[in-house]
Write a protein that holds these residues in place. Structure first.
Motif, PDB file in Angstrom:
ATOM      1  N   ASP A  13       0.903  -1.503   0.488  1.00  0.00           N
ATOM      2  CA  ASP A  13      -0.572   0.182  -0.270  1.00  0.00           C
ATOM      3  C   ASP A  13       0.769   0.998  -0.049  1.00  0.00           C
ATOM      4  O   ASP A  13       0.973   2.467  -0.699  1.00  0.00           O
ATOM      5  CB  ASP A  13      -0.752   0.063   1.629  1.00  0.00           C
ATOM      6  N   GLU A  14       2.115   1.244   0.565  1.00  0.00           N
ATOM      7  CA  GLU A  14       3.022   2.880   1.000  1.00  0.00           C
ATOM      8  C   GLU A  14       3.405   3.273  -0.829  1.00  0.00           C
ATOM      9  O   GLU A  14       4.032   3.807  -0.511  1.00  0.00           O
ATOM     10  CB  GLU A  14       3.938   2.313   1.954  1.00  0.00           C
ATOM     11  N   ILE A  15       3.926   1.320  -1.240  1.00  0.00           N
ATOM     12  CA  ILE A  15       4.663   1.590  -2.344  1.00  0.00           C
ATOM     13  C   ILE A  15       3.689   1.716  -2.680  1.00  0.00           C
ATOM     14  O   ILE A  15       4.331   3.204  -4.783  1.00  0.00           O
ATOM     15  CB  ILE A  15       4.958   0.476  -2.921  1.00  0.00           C
ATOM     16  N   MET A  19       4.489   5.859  -5.185  1.00  0.00           N
ATOM     17  CA  MET A  19       4.305   5.873  -7.175  1.00  0.00           C
ATOM     18  C   MET A  19       3.077   7.034  -7.830  1.00  0.00           C
ATOM     19  O   MET A  19       3.307   7.583  -8.147  1.00  0.00           O
ATOM     20  CB  MET A  19       3.895   4.382  -7.448  1.00  0.00           C
ATOM     21  N   ALA A  20       1.877   6.664  -6.813  1.00  0.00           N
ATOM     22  CA  ALA A  20       1.050   7.528  -7.467  1.00  0.00           C
ATOM     23  C   ALA A  20       0.535   9.284  -6.699  1.00  0.00           C
ATOM     24  O   ALA A  20       0.794  10.553  -7.401  1.00  0.00           O
ATOM     25  CB  ALA A  20      -0.446   7.386  -6.864  1.00  0.00           C
ATOM     26  N   HIS A  21       1.548   9.668  -5.880  1.00  0.00           N
ATOM     27  CA  HIS A  21       1.708  11.090  -4.846  1.00  0.00           C
ATOM     28  C   HIS A  21       2.837  11.649  -5.409  1.00  0.00           C
ATOM     29  O   HIS A  21       2.854  12.466  -4.844  1.00  0.00           O
ATOM     30  CB  HIS A  21       1.080  10.775  -3.384  1.00  0.00           C
ATOM     31  N   LYS A  22       4.238  10.917  -5.425  1.00  0.00           N
ATOM     32  CA  LYS A  22       5.515  11.489  -5.475  1.00  0.00           C
ATOM     33  C   LYS A  22       5.996  11.597  -6.609  1.00  0.00           C
ATOM     34  O   LYS A  22       7.445  11.655  -7.023  1.00  0.00           O
ATOM     35  CB  LYS A  22       6.215  10.428  -4.372  1.00  0.00           C
ATOM     36  N   ASN A  23       5.124  11.521  -7.686  1.00  0.00           N
ATOM     37  CA  ASN A  23       5.573  11.900  -9.613  1.00  0.00           C
ATOM     38  C   ASN A  23       5.955  11.290  -9.785  1.00  0.00           C
ATOM     39  O   ASN A  23       7.447  11.518 -10.989  1.00  0.00           O
ATOM     40  CB  ASN A  23       6.169  13.890  -9.180  1.00  0.00           C
ATOM     41  N   ILE A  24       6.003   9.699  -9.760  1.00  0.00           N
ATOM     42  CA  ILE A  24       7.049   8.811 -10.024  1.00  0.00           C
ATOM     43  C   ILE A  24       6.626   8.780 -11.931  1.00  0.00           C
ATOM     44  O   ILE A  24       5.690   8.211 -12.172  1.00  0.00           O
ATOM     45  CB  ILE A  24       6.722   7.703  -9.624  1.00  0.00           C
ATOM     46  N   PRO A  25       7.160   9.141 -12.535  1.00  0.00           N
ATOM     47  CA  PRO A  25       6.517   8.401 -13.784  1.00  0.00           C
ATOM     48  C   PRO A  25       6.242   7.146 -14.273  1.00  0.00           C
ATOM     49  O   PRO A  25       6.400   6.464 -13.280  1.00  0.00           O
ATOM     50  CB  PRO A  25       7.907   8.676 -14.771  1.00  0.00           C
ATOM     51  N   SER A  26       5.700   7.062 -15.303  1.00  0.00           N
ATOM     52  CA  SER A  26       4.484   5.906 -15.298  1.00  0.00           C
ATOM     53  C   SER A  26       5.268   4.811 -15.857  1.00  0.00           C
ATOM     54  O   SER A  26       5.011   3.675 -15.562  1.00  0.00           O
ATOM     55  CB  SER A  26       3.517   5.860 -16.145  1.00  0.00           C
ATOM     56  N   ASP A  81       8.636  -5.106   4.549  1.00  0.00           N
ATOM     57  CA  ASP A  81       7.093  -4.497   5.591  1.00  0.00           C
ATOM     58  C   ASP A  81       7.165  -3.532   5.705  1.00  0.00           C
ATOM     59  O   ASP A  81       8.585  -2.337   5.533  1.00  0.00           O
ATOM     60  CB  ASP A  81       7.300  -5.487   7.135  1.00  0.00           C
ATOM     61  N   PHE A  82       6.658  -2.398   5.553  1.00  0.00           N
ATOM     62  CA  PHE A  82       6.029  -1.230   6.325  1.00  0.00           C
ATOM     63  C   PHE A  82       6.006  -0.910   8.281  1.00  0.00           C
ATOM     64  O   PHE A  82       4.431  -1.223   8.470  1.00  0.00           O
ATOM     65  CB  PHE A  82       5.550  -0.499   5.519  1.00  0.00           C
ATOM     66  N   ARG A  89       9.059   5.820  10.585  1.00  0.00           N
ATOM     67  CA  ARG A  89       8.695   5.563   9.721  1.00  0.00           C
ATOM     68  C   ARG A  89       9.209   4.623   8.741  1.00  0.00           C
ATOM     69  O   ARG A  89      10.014   5.516   8.534  1.00  0.00           O
ATOM     70  CB  ARG A  89       7.216   5.823   9.824  1.00  0.00           C
ATOM     71  N   GLY A  90       9.396   3.769   8.004  1.00  0.00           N
ATOM     72  CA  GLY A  90      10.391   3.244   6.585  1.00  0.00           C
ATOM     73  C   GLY A  90       9.904   1.889   6.528  1.00  0.00           C
ATOM     74  O   GLY A  90       8.816   0.713   6.980  1.00  0.00           O
ATOM     75  N   PHE A  91      10.510   1.045   5.327  1.00  0.00           N
ATOM     76  CA  PHE A  91      10.428  -0.130   4.662  1.00  0.00           C
ATOM     77  C   PHE A  91      11.551  -0.946   5.789  1.00  0.00           C
ATOM     78  O   PHE A  91      13.028  -0.389   6.450  1.00  0.00           O
ATOM     79  CB  PHE A  91      10.687  -0.142   3.217  1.00  0.00           C
ATOM     80  N   THR A  92      10.896  -1.939   6.278  1.00  0.00           N
ATOM     81  CA  THR A  92      12.274  -2.955   6.363  1.00  0.00           C
ATOM     82  C   THR A  92      12.128  -4.135   6.044  1.00  0.00           C
ATOM     83  O   THR A  92      11.389  -5.151   5.495  1.00  0.00           O
ATOM     84  CB  THR A  92      11.278  -3.363   7.897  1.00  0.00           C
TER      85      THR A  92
END
Length: 104
Positions: A13-15, A19-26, A81-82, A89-92
């Motif tokens: 969900d976080e990934i 991708m949806a909200h941080k201007n990651i190119p499609s 995991d997140f 907060r972060g990925f593990t």
């Protein structure tokens, strides 16, 4: 080919949110890799990138994952995991193939 890694629902969900909200190119997708490997061991990395010729492509719940062929063996059995707390907060990265510790 068997997926070398697994991703928790929370991390997925976080990934997708990033991708949806941080201007990651499609044309970019998730890249999982490692750095280092000397006495200090390896560090795990997550990022977004375009596919390259030496990548293996995997899929998890509809998400394409890029891993350089030479990194696959270091990522076998890894679970991403997140976590989120009031301090951080972060990925593990957790090696799910490691034997579980049993305290006496």
């Amino acid at each position: 080919m068997l997926n070398p890694i697994s991703i928790s629902d929370k991390a997925l969900d976080e990934i997708k949110n990033i991708m949806a909200h941080k201007n990651i190119p499609s044309e970019y997708t998730l890249r999982v890799g490692v750095k280092g490997g000397g006495c200090g061991g390896v560090s795990y990395m997550l990022g977004f990138d375009k596919p390259k010729s030496d990548d293996q492509v995997f899929e998890w719940e509809g998400l394409k994952i890029l891993i350089e062929k030479k990194h696959v063996m270091f990522l076998m059995g890894m679970h991403i995991d997140f976590f989120e707390s009031s301090e951080a907060r972060g990925f593990t990265f957790v090696n799910s193939d490691m034997p579980k510790r049993h305290d006496a």
